[in-house]
Design a protein around this motif. Structure first.
Motif, PDB file in Angstrom:
ATOM      1  N   ILE A   5       0.826  -1.203   0.000  1.00  0.00           N
ATOM      2  CA  ILE A   5       0.000   0.000   0.000  1.00  0.00           C
ATOM      3  C   ILE A   5       0.863   1.258   0.000  1.00  0.00           C
ATOM      4  N   GLU A   6       2.006   1.200   0.655  1.00  0.00           N
ATOM      5  CA  GLU A   6       2.906   2.367   0.659  1.00  0.00           C
ATOM      6  C   GLU A   6       3.472   2.612  -0.736  1.00  0.00           C
ATOM      7  N   HIS A   7       3.838   1.546  -1.430  1.00  0.00           N
ATOM      8  CA  HIS A   7       4.330   1.700  -2.802  1.00  0.00           C
ATOM      9  C   HIS A   7       3.221   2.229  -3.703  1.00  0.00           C
ATOM     10  N   THR A   8       2.002   1.757  -3.501  1.00  0.00           N
ATOM     11  CA  THR A   8       0.862   2.253  -4.275  1.00  0.00           C
ATOM     12  C   THR A   8       0.706   3.748  -4.072  1.00  0.00           C
ATOM     13  N   ARG A   9       0.768   4.190  -2.834  1.00  0.00           N
ATOM     14  CA  ARG A   9       0.638   5.623  -2.542  1.00  0.00           C
ATOM     15  C   ARG A   9       1.734   6.429  -3.239  1.00  0.00           C
ATOM     16  N   LYS A  10       2.957   5.958  -3.182  1.00  0.00           N
ATOM     17  CA  LYS A  10       4.069   6.667  -3.836  1.00  0.00           C
ATOM     18  C   LYS A  10       3.875   6.711  -5.348  1.00  0.00           C
ATOM     19  N   ARG A  11       3.453   5.600  -5.924  1.00  0.00           N
ATOM     20  CA  ARG A  11       3.229   5.541  -7.370  1.00  0.00           C
ATOM     21  C   ARG A  11       2.114   6.498  -7.789  1.00  0.00           C
ATOM     22  N   LEU A  12       1.026   6.501  -7.023  1.00  0.00           N
ATOM     23  CA  LEU A  12      -0.099   7.371  -7.350  1.00  0.00           C
ATOM     24  C   LEU A  12       0.269   8.837  -7.161  1.00  0.00           C
ATOM     25  N   HIS A  13       1.072   9.123  -6.157  1.00  0.00           N
ATOM     26  CA  HIS A  13       1.516  10.509  -5.963  1.00  0.00           C
ATOM     27  C   HIS A  13       2.340  10.965  -7.157  1.00  0.00           C
ATOM     28  N   MET A  14       3.233  10.124  -7.637  1.00  0.00           N
ATOM     29  CA  MET A  14       4.051  10.470  -8.796  1.00  0.00           C
ATOM     30  C   MET A  14       3.175  10.648 -10.036  1.00  0.00           C
ATOM     31  N   ARG A  15       2.215   9.755 -10.236  1.00  0.00           N
ATOM     32  CA  ARG A  15       1.307   9.885 -11.388  1.00  0.00           C
ATOM     33  C   ARG A  15       0.450  11.139 -11.289  1.00  0.00           C
ATOM     34  N   SER A  16       0.174  11.589 -10.071  1.00  0.00           N
ATOM     35  CA  SER A  16      -0.611  12.803  -9.872  1.00  0.00           C
ATOM     36  C   SER A  16       0.181  14.047 -10.260  1.00  0.00           C
ATOM     37  N   MET A  17       1.489  13.982 -10.118  1.00  0.00           N
ATOM     38  CA  MET A  17       2.347  15.129 -10.400  1.00  0.00           C
ATOM     39  C   MET A  17       2.737  15.223 -11.870  1.00  0.00           C
ATOM     40  N   ARG A  18       2.650  14.152 -12.596  1.00  0.00           N
ATOM     41  CA  ARG A  18       3.123  14.115 -13.988  1.00  0.00           C
ATOM     42  C   ARG A  18       1.963  13.806 -14.927  1.00  0.00           C
ATOM     43  N   ARG A  19       1.148  14.801 -15.155  1.00  0.00           N
ATOM     44  CA  ARG A  19      -0.034  14.647 -15.992  1.00  0.00           C
ATOM     45  C   ARG A  19       0.232  15.201 -17.385  1.00  0.00           C
ATOM     46  N   GLY A  20      -0.789  15.216 -18.211  1.00  0.00           N
ATOM     47  CA  GLY A  20      -0.647  15.745 -19.561  1.00  0.00           C
ATOM     48  C   GLY A  20      -0.780  17.248 -19.636  1.00  0.00           C
ATOM     49  N   ILE A  21      -1.518  17.838 -18.693  1.00  0.00           N
ATOM     50  CA  ILE A  21      -1.667  19.289 -18.688  1.00  0.00           C
ATOM     51  C   ILE A  21      -1.307  19.831 -17.309  1.00  0.00           C
ATOM     52  N   LYS A  22      -0.700  21.012 -17.302  1.00  0.00           N
ATOM     53  CA  LYS A  22      -0.166  21.606 -16.071  1.00  0.00           C
ATOM     54  C   LYS A  22      -1.241  21.802 -15.004  1.00  0.00           C
ATOM     55  N   GLU A  23      -2.435  22.192 -15.415  1.00  0.00           N
ATOM     56  CA  GLU A  23      -3.508  22.405 -14.440  1.00  0.00           C
ATOM     57  C   GLU A  23      -3.800  21.134 -13.650  1.00  0.00           C
ATOM     58  N   MET A  24      -3.797  20.001 -14.346  1.00  0.00           N
ATOM     59  CA  MET A  24      -4.060  18.738 -13.641  1.00  0.00           C
ATOM     60  C   MET A  24      -2.876  18.353 -12.766  1.00  0.00           C
ATOM     61  N   ASP A  25      -1.648  18.711 -13.167  1.00  0.00           N
ATOM     62  CA  ASP A  25      -0.483  18.514 -12.292  1.00  0.00           C
ATOM     63  C   ASP A  25      -0.727  19.213 -10.961  1.00  0.00           C
ATOM     64  N   LEU A  26      -1.137  20.470 -11.035  1.00  0.00           N
ATOM     65  CA  LEU A  26      -1.350  21.274  -9.827  1.00  0.00           C
ATOM     66  C   LEU A  26      -2.504  20.738  -8.982  1.00  0.00           C
ATOM     67  N   ILE A  27      -3.609  20.451  -9.625  1.00  0.00           N
ATOM     68  CA  ILE A  27      -4.796  19.982  -8.903  1.00  0.00           C
ATOM     69  C   ILE A  27      -4.536  18.635  -8.239  1.00  0.00           C
ATOM     70  N   LEU A  28      -4.054  17.676  -9.020  1.00  0.00           N
ATOM     71  CA  LEU A  28      -3.914  16.320  -8.499  1.00  0.00           C
ATOM     72  C   LEU A  28      -2.721  16.151  -7.572  1.00  0.00           C
ATOM     73  N   SER A  29      -1.638  16.885  -7.799  1.00  0.00           N
ATOM     74  CA  SER A  29      -0.504  16.757  -6.869  1.00  0.00           C
ATOM     75  C   SER A  29      -0.879  17.319  -5.500  1.00  0.00           C
ATOM     76  N   GLY A  30      -1.634  18.404  -5.472  1.00  0.00           N
ATOM     77  CA  GLY A  30      -2.105  18.944  -4.195  1.00  0.00           C
ATOM     78  C   GLY A  30      -3.044  17.984  -3.487  1.00  0.00           C
ATOM     79  N   PHE A  31      -3.965  17.408  -4.240  1.00  0.00           N
ATOM     80  CA  PHE A  31      -4.886  16.428  -3.667  1.00  0.00           C
ATOM     81  C   PHE A  31      -4.119  15.224  -3.136  1.00  0.00           C
ATOM     82  N   ALA A  32      -3.192  14.710  -3.923  1.00  0.00           N
ATOM     83  CA  ALA A  32      -2.427  13.529  -3.519  1.00  0.00           C
ATOM     84  C   ALA A  32      -1.632  13.797  -2.247  1.00  0.00           C
TER      85      ALA A  32
END
Length: 90
Positions: A5-32
């Motif tokens: 579960i810890e690896h899952t969290r780290k993977r999802l956090h990284m995927r949240s920061m590296r999106r296709g558009i900058k706005e989603m990077d900001l939104i999802l990295s903050g949420f994550a």
């Protein structure tokens, strides 16, 4: 091999920061950063599925421009609650 579960969290956090558009990077990295540590395995699985969706759809859902699929409605509401100023002026 099963992912911890810890690896899952780290993977999802990284995927949240590296999106296709900058706005989603900001939104999802903050949420994550704020939410992933408290999410259950089922919530993480749903978030993982959400991250597979198209960024333009995600942005439209969070910003209220598009109807949100029922399966993601609660999760998108949580994400949108912290996205003010990124999807629309504060």
């Amino acid at each position: 091999m099963t992912e911890t579960i810890e690896h899952t969290r780290k993977r999802l956090h990284m995927r949240s920061m590296r999106r296709g558009i900058k706005e989603m990077d900001l939104i999802l990295s903050g949420f994550a950063a704020e939410e992933l540590t408290a999410m259950t395995a089922d919530e993480l699985a749903l978030y993982d599925a959400l991250l597979s969706e198209n960024d333009h759809d995600l942005y439209g859902w969070v910003g209220g421009q598009f109807a949100v699929p029922d399966i993601y409605a609660d999760l998108i509401a949580r994400i949108a609650a912290g996205a003010h100023g990124v999807t629309r002026p504060a």
